[in-house]
Design a protein around this motif. Sequence first.
Motif, PDB file in Angstrom:
ATOM      1  N   ALA A  87     -19.896  -5.318  -0.334  1.00  0.00           N
ATOM      2  CA  ALA A  87     -20.680  -4.580  -1.330  1.00  0.00           C
ATOM      3  C   ALA A  87     -20.034  -3.244  -1.708  1.00  0.00           C
ATOM      4  CB  ALA A  87     -22.092  -4.337  -0.794  1.00  0.00           C
ATOM      5  N   ALA A  88     -18.905  -2.908  -1.100  1.00  0.00           N
ATOM      6  CA  ALA A  88     -18.243  -1.620  -1.363  1.00  0.00           C
ATOM      7  C   ALA A  88     -17.662  -1.596  -2.775  1.00  0.00           C
ATOM      8  CB  ALA A  88     -17.140  -1.379  -0.332  1.00  0.00           C
ATOM      9  N   ASP A  89     -17.314  -0.392  -3.233  1.00  0.00           N
ATOM     10  CA  ASP A  89     -16.787  -0.237  -4.593  1.00  0.00           C
ATOM     11  C   ASP A  89     -15.333  -0.695  -4.696  1.00  0.00           C
ATOM     12  OD1 ASP A  89     -15.384   1.825  -3.368  1.00  0.00           O
ATOM     13  OD2 ASP A  89     -16.227   3.407  -4.593  1.00  0.00           O
ATOM     14  N   GLN A  90     -14.835  -0.734  -5.922  1.00  0.00           N
ATOM     15  CA  GLN A  90     -13.479  -1.234  -6.173  1.00  0.00           C
ATOM     16  C   GLN A  90     -12.420  -0.358  -5.500  1.00  0.00           C
ATOM     17  OE1 GLN A  90     -12.265  -1.468 -10.292  1.00  0.00           O
ATOM     18  NE2 GLN A  90     -10.488  -2.721  -9.801  1.00  0.00           N
ATOM     19  N   PHE A  91     -12.624   0.961  -5.493  1.00  0.00           N
ATOM     20  CA  PHE A  91     -11.673   1.861  -4.826  1.00  0.00           C
ATOM     21  C   PHE A  91     -11.501   1.459  -3.372  1.00  0.00           C
ATOM     22  CE2 PHE A  91     -11.072   5.517  -2.041  1.00  0.00           C
ATOM     23  CZ  PHE A  91      -9.850   5.980  -2.486  1.00  0.00           C
ATOM     24  N   THR A  92     -12.598   1.238  -2.676  1.00  0.00           N
ATOM     25  CA  THR A  92     -12.550   0.854  -1.255  1.00  0.00           C
ATOM     26  C   THR A  92     -11.820  -0.468  -1.088  1.00  0.00           C
ATOM     27  OG1 THR A  92     -14.605   2.051  -0.823  1.00  0.00           O
ATOM     28  CG2 THR A  92     -13.968   0.364   0.783  1.00  0.00           C
ATOM     29  N   HIS A  93     -12.087  -1.412  -1.983  1.00  0.00           N
ATOM     30  CA  HIS A  93     -11.405  -2.708  -1.899  1.00  0.00           C
ATOM     31  C   HIS A  93      -9.901  -2.561  -2.149  1.00  0.00           C
ATOM     32  CE1 HIS A  93     -15.303  -5.208  -2.633  1.00  0.00           C
ATOM     33  NE2 HIS A  93     -15.241  -4.701  -1.415  1.00  0.00           N
ATOM     34  N   LEU A  94      -9.515  -1.696  -3.075  1.00  0.00           N
ATOM     35  CA  LEU A  94      -8.092  -1.476  -3.346  1.00  0.00           C
ATOM     36  C   LEU A  94      -7.397  -0.788  -2.171  1.00  0.00           C
ATOM     37  CD1 LEU A  94      -8.193  -0.421  -7.111  1.00  0.00           C
ATOM     38  CD2 LEU A  94      -7.333  -2.578  -6.143  1.00  0.00           C
ATOM     39  N   VAL A  95      -8.054   0.217  -1.606  1.00  0.00           N
ATOM     40  CA  VAL A  95      -7.482   0.888  -0.426  1.00  0.00           C
ATOM     41  C   VAL A  95      -7.356  -0.105   0.719  1.00  0.00           C
ATOM     42  CG1 VAL A  95      -7.857   2.661   1.336  1.00  0.00           C
ATOM     43  CG2 VAL A  95      -8.250   3.197  -1.074  1.00  0.00           C
ATOM     44  N   TYR A  96      -8.381  -0.908   0.905  1.00  0.00           N
ATOM     45  CA  TYR A  96      -8.344  -1.925   1.953  1.00  0.00           C
ATOM     46  C   TYR A  96      -7.176  -2.894   1.740  1.00  0.00           C
ATOM     47  CZ  TYR A  96      -9.479  -6.097   4.624  1.00  0.00           C
ATOM     48  OH  TYR A  96      -9.401  -7.185   5.453  1.00  0.00           O
ATOM     49  N   ALA A  97      -7.032  -3.392   0.514  1.00  0.00           N
ATOM     50  CA  ALA A  97      -5.954  -4.345   0.224  1.00  0.00           C
ATOM     51  C   ALA A  97      -4.586  -3.709   0.495  1.00  0.00           C
ATOM     52  CB  ALA A  97      -6.045  -4.824  -1.224  1.00  0.00           C
ATOM     53  N   GLY A  98      -4.399  -2.489   0.026  1.00  0.00           N
ATOM     54  CA  GLY A  98      -3.131  -1.810   0.266  1.00  0.00           C
ATOM     55  C   GLY A  98      -2.872  -1.568   1.740  1.00  0.00           C
ATOM     56  N   THR A  99      -3.924  -1.198   2.463  1.00  0.00           N
ATOM     57  CA  THR A  99      -3.799  -0.933   3.902  1.00  0.00           C
ATOM     58  C   THR A  99      -3.486  -2.212   4.662  1.00  0.00           C
ATOM     59  OG1 THR A  99      -5.342   0.907   3.697  1.00  0.00           O
ATOM     60  CG2 THR A  99      -5.011   0.009   5.902  1.00  0.00           C
ATOM     61  N   LEU A 100      -4.176  -3.281   4.321  1.00  0.00           N
ATOM     62  CA  LEU A 100      -3.926  -4.567   4.969  1.00  0.00           C
ATOM     63  C   LEU A 100      -2.498  -5.036   4.706  1.00  0.00           C
ATOM     64  CD1 LEU A 100      -5.171  -6.921   6.605  1.00  0.00           C
ATOM     65  CD2 LEU A 100      -5.786  -7.960   4.408  1.00  0.00           C
ATOM     66  N   ILE A 101      -2.040  -4.905   3.471  1.00  0.00           N
ATOM     67  CA  ILE A 101      -0.675  -5.310   3.121  1.00  0.00           C
ATOM     68  C   ILE A 101       0.351  -4.443   3.851  1.00  0.00           C
ATOM     69  CG2 ILE A 101       1.007  -5.376   1.218  1.00  0.00           C
ATOM     70  CD1 ILE A 101      -1.446  -6.234  -0.574  1.00  0.00           C
ATOM     71  N   ALA A 102       0.133  -3.133   3.873  1.00  0.00           N
ATOM     72  CA  ALA A 102       1.059  -2.236   4.586  1.00  0.00           C
ATOM     73  C   ALA A 102       1.118  -2.590   6.066  1.00  0.00           C
ATOM     74  CB  ALA A 102       0.646  -0.784   4.395  1.00  0.00           C
ATOM     75  N   SER A 103      -0.035  -2.900   6.646  1.00  0.00           N
ATOM     76  CA  SER A 103      -0.082  -3.284   8.052  1.00  0.00           C
ATOM     77  C   SER A 103       0.661  -4.596   8.294  1.00  0.00           C
ATOM     78  CB  SER A 103      -1.548  -3.398   8.494  1.00  0.00           C
ATOM     79  OG  SER A 103      -1.642  -3.764   9.837  1.00  0.00           O
ATOM     80  N   ALA A 104       0.460  -5.581   7.411  1.00  0.00           N
ATOM     81  CA  ALA A 104       1.161  -6.864   7.548  1.00  0.00           C
ATOM     82  C   ALA A 104       2.673  -6.672   7.427  1.00  0.00           C
ATOM     83  CB  ALA A 104       0.660  -7.852   6.495  1.00  0.00           C
ATOM     84  N   LEU A 105       3.098  -5.835   6.488  1.00  0.00           N
ATOM     85  CA  LEU A 105       4.532  -5.579   6.323  1.00  0.00           C
ATOM     86  C   LEU A 105       5.101  -4.859   7.544  1.00  0.00           C
ATOM     87  CD1 LEU A 105       4.591  -4.607   2.542  1.00  0.00           C
ATOM     88  CD2 LEU A 105       5.283  -6.782   3.586  1.00  0.00           C
ATOM     89  N   ALA A 106       4.333  -3.937   8.118  1.00  0.00           N
ATOM     90  CA  ALA A 106       4.791  -3.248   9.336  1.00  0.00           C
ATOM     91  C   ALA A 106       4.952  -4.246  10.478  1.00  0.00           C
ATOM     92  CB  ALA A 106       3.812  -2.138   9.715  1.00  0.00           C
ATOM     93  N   VAL A 107       3.976  -5.135  10.651  1.00  0.00           N
ATOM     94  CA  VAL A 107       4.076  -6.168  11.691  1.00  0.00           C
ATOM     95  C   VAL A 107       5.331  -7.005  11.466  1.00  0.00           C
ATOM     96  CG1 VAL A 107       3.035  -8.300  12.579  1.00  0.00           C
ATOM     97  CG2 VAL A 107       1.602  -6.294  12.210  1.00  0.00           C
ATOM     98  N   ALA A 108       5.548  -7.423  10.226  1.00  0.00           N
ATOM     99  CA  ALA A 108       6.723  -8.247   9.923  1.00  0.00           C
ATOM    100  C   ALA A 108       8.024  -7.516  10.250  1.00  0.00           C
ATOM    101  CB  ALA A 108       6.701  -8.659   8.453  1.00  0.00           C
TER     102      ALA A 108
END
Length: 170
Positions: free
Chosen positions: A55-76
């Motif tokens: 139910a969060a706003d689009q900003f939160t979803h965008l930050v989440y997506a970027g954070t998740l992607i950055a984390s996945a790239l760091a793991v890789a």
Amino acid sequence: MTRRPAPYTRKDEDSGERLDRHWNELLQELRLAQTGTQILFAFLLSIGFQGQFQAADQFTHLVYAGTLIASALAVALFLAPVSFHRIVHRQGLRDRLVIAADRLAQAGLAFLVAAMAGGVLLALDVVLSRPVAFCIVAGILIWFVTFWWLIPLGVRRKSDEVAVDRADDT
């Protein structure tokens, strides 16, 4: 500018032994980074499935997506030296392996900083106003950059200057 000899060079150590030592030191560093990054990644994965988050706003979803992607790239990037080692094992490429693994670890640290900042922003955005959260995250980014890059680079530069001064004195 005269470069100093390879740091921590031991007189009784040949180049192969030195490469093995550097590889082992890098592996110890990567173990720590891998564990923390994988925990962060797992935590981030679980957030997306929370009802309140959806139910969060689009900003939160965008930050989440970027954070998740950055984390996945760091793991890789932190795990890449393992794959690299498996592929070049017993090929006489330890020198290239150590250099590549060092570069992969540096890139992994950069993505980890981005993931940490995004994670903190997500959490602070819930409990503080967005502008305050941004200011705190900016301070945290400065903190990371200072302690992870600026101070080590300053120490390295100072060490290079001392080595040049010593070489000039001889």
